[in-house]
Design a protein around this motif. Structure first.
Motif, PDB file in Angstrom:
ATOM      1  N   ILE A   1      35.543  21.313 -40.547  1.00 21.51           N
ATOM      2  CA  ILE A   1      34.828  21.972 -39.446  1.00 21.51           C
ATOM      3  C   ILE A   1      35.785  22.262 -38.294  1.00 21.51           C
ATOM      4  N   LEU A   2      36.620  21.294 -37.950  1.00 22.18           N
ATOM      5  CA  LEU A   2      37.571  21.494 -36.857  1.00 22.18           C
ATOM      6  C   LEU A   2      38.551  22.625 -37.162  1.00 22.18           C
ATOM      7  N   SER A   3      38.857  22.831 -38.436  1.00 22.64           N
ATOM      8  CA  SER A   3      39.794  23.896 -38.803  1.00 22.64           C
ATOM      9  C   SER A   3      39.203  25.287 -38.588  1.00 22.64           C
ATOM     10  N   THR A   4      37.900  25.374 -38.303  1.00 19.33           N
ATOM     11  CA  THR A   4      37.274  26.680 -38.047  1.00 19.33           C
ATOM     12  C   THR A   4      37.381  27.090 -36.578  1.00 19.33           C
ATOM     13  N   LEU A   5      38.077  26.275 -35.790  1.00 14.68           N
ATOM     14  CA  LEU A   5      38.319  26.571 -34.376  1.00 14.68           C
ATOM     15  C   LEU A   5      39.744  27.058 -34.172  1.00 14.68           C
ATOM     16  N   PRO A   6      39.988  27.829 -33.119  1.00 15.82           N
ATOM     17  CA  PRO A   6      41.379  28.157 -32.798  1.00 15.82           C
ATOM     18  C   PRO A   6      42.122  26.888 -32.369  1.00 15.82           C
ATOM     19  N   ASP A   7      43.420  26.866 -32.545  1.00 18.25           N
ATOM     20  CA  ASP A   7      44.236  25.683 -32.236  1.00 18.25           C
ATOM     21  C   ASP A   7      44.000  25.161 -30.822  1.00 18.25           C
ATOM     22  N   TYR A   8      43.851  26.060 -29.871  1.00 20.88           N
ATOM     23  CA  TYR A   8      43.748  25.627 -28.476  1.00 20.88           C
ATOM     24  C   TYR A   8      42.414  24.935 -28.151  1.00 20.88           C
ATOM     25  N   MET A   9      41.445  24.934 -29.091  1.00 16.47           N
ATOM     26  CA  MET A   9      40.161  24.257 -28.869  1.00 16.47           C
ATOM     27  C   MET A   9      39.994  23.001 -29.713  1.00 16.47           C
ATOM     28  N   GLN A  10      40.813  22.844 -30.733  1.00 11.95           N
ATOM     29  CA  GLN A  10      40.601  21.768 -31.698  1.00 11.95           C
ATOM     30  C   GLN A  10      40.642  20.375 -31.089  1.00 11.95           C
ATOM     31  N   ASP A  11      41.565  20.117 -30.172  1.00 17.72           N
ATOM     32  CA  ASP A  11      41.663  18.774 -29.593  1.00 17.72           C
ATOM     33  C   ASP A  11      40.428  18.435 -28.765  1.00 17.72           C
ATOM     34  N   VAL A  12      39.845  19.434 -28.102  1.00 18.15           N
ATOM     35  CA  VAL A  12      38.639  19.207 -27.295  1.00 18.15           C
ATOM     36  C   VAL A  12      37.471  18.826 -28.199  1.00 18.15           C
ATOM     37  N   TYR A  13      37.273  19.581 -29.273  1.00 18.71           N
ATOM     38  CA  TYR A  13      36.127  19.340 -30.146  1.00 18.71           C
ATOM     39  C   TYR A  13      36.334  18.142 -31.071  1.00 18.71           C
ATOM     40  N   LYS A  14      37.584  17.785 -31.327  1.00 19.14           N
ATOM     41  CA  LYS A  14      37.846  16.568 -32.121  1.00 19.14           C
ATOM     42  C   LYS A  14      37.274  15.351 -31.404  1.00 19.14           C
ATOM     43  N   LYS A  15      37.365  15.322 -30.067  1.00 25.06           N
ATOM     44  CA  LYS A  15      36.826  14.194 -29.295  1.00 25.06           C
ATOM     45  C   LYS A  15      35.307  14.124 -29.365  1.00 25.06           C
ATOM     46  N   LEU A  16      34.670  15.214 -29.780  1.00 23.51           N
ATOM     47  CA  LEU A  16      33.212  15.249 -29.894  1.00 23.51           C
ATOM     48  C   LEU A  16      32.750  15.007 -31.324  1.00 23.51           C
TER      49      LEU A  16
END
Length: 197
Positions: free
Chosen positions: A104-119
């Motif tokens: 699921i995280l891989s469906t985000l652009p790189d610059y957003m992945q760290d933010v959504y990983k925390k969620l």
């Protein structure tokens, strides 16, 4: 220009139904469940801050709760009695959930992945906050049991007793206060809730 699928994937939460082993009078999907868990997680943190003198991030808890079951878009909702029936199944499912989170995280652009990983895959940095989110998940399940029983479905009677015992045994003060102050209202009809303006 690349397209990212994350939010289209998230929108599919509404197609994953919960309580698949139970006879439901009304189906509940993980999208509506997650909203309920988010509201309760926010409330538990607010209770912790206002009644118990803690400094909990209610907004962060609510946001974690919004995403807490999103891996089920890939895995489906594995019923709790199966998921926790053995250590082997529990460990296997944890691995599957981790892989689903990574997908699921891989469906985000790189610059957003760290933010959504925390969620989606929160670290244990605030273990108490995560315990409250898990308690909010259990409270949502308790509410579902109450609602089913209120319309005459006794299929949820045993689950209600087990969930109530689990919540009570954990003895988190925020949870006990929520149960005392808010759960009784779920036994009332709309007229009894007295929503007149």
């Amino acid at each position: 220009m690349e397209n990212y699928h994350f939010f289209a994937v998230m929108s599919r939460m509404k197609y994953i139904n919960r309580w698949s082993l139970m006879n439901n009078m009304r189906t509940e999907n993980i999208s509506e469940h997650s909203l309920t868990v988010a509201m309760i997680a926010h409330a538990l943190c607010t209770i912790g801050n206002r009644r118990c003198g803690k400094k909990l991030d209610a907004e962060h808890a609510a946001t974690i709760a919004l995403f807490h079951d999103c891996t089920e878009i890939i895995t489906g909702d594995l019923p709790t009695p199966i998921k926790y029936s053995s250590k082997t199944l529990r460990n296997a499912y944890a691995d599957i959930e981790q892989e689903a989170a990574d997908q699921i995280l891989s469906t985000l652009p790189d610059y957003m992945q760290d933010v959504y990983k925390k969620l989606i895959d929160p670290e244990k940095e605030d273990e108490y906050l995560l315990r409250l989110v898990k308690a909010a998940d259990k409270l949502s399940a308790l509410i579902k049991c109450i609602e089913e029983q209120q319309v005459g479905n006794n299929e949820f009677a045993k689950a209600k007793l087990e969930i109530t015992k689990t919540l009570t045994d954990q003895a988190l003060p925020e949870v006990l206060i929520f149960m005392q102050d808010f759960i009784p209202s779920y036994y009332l009809s709309l007229d009894e809730l007295n929503l007149r303006t």
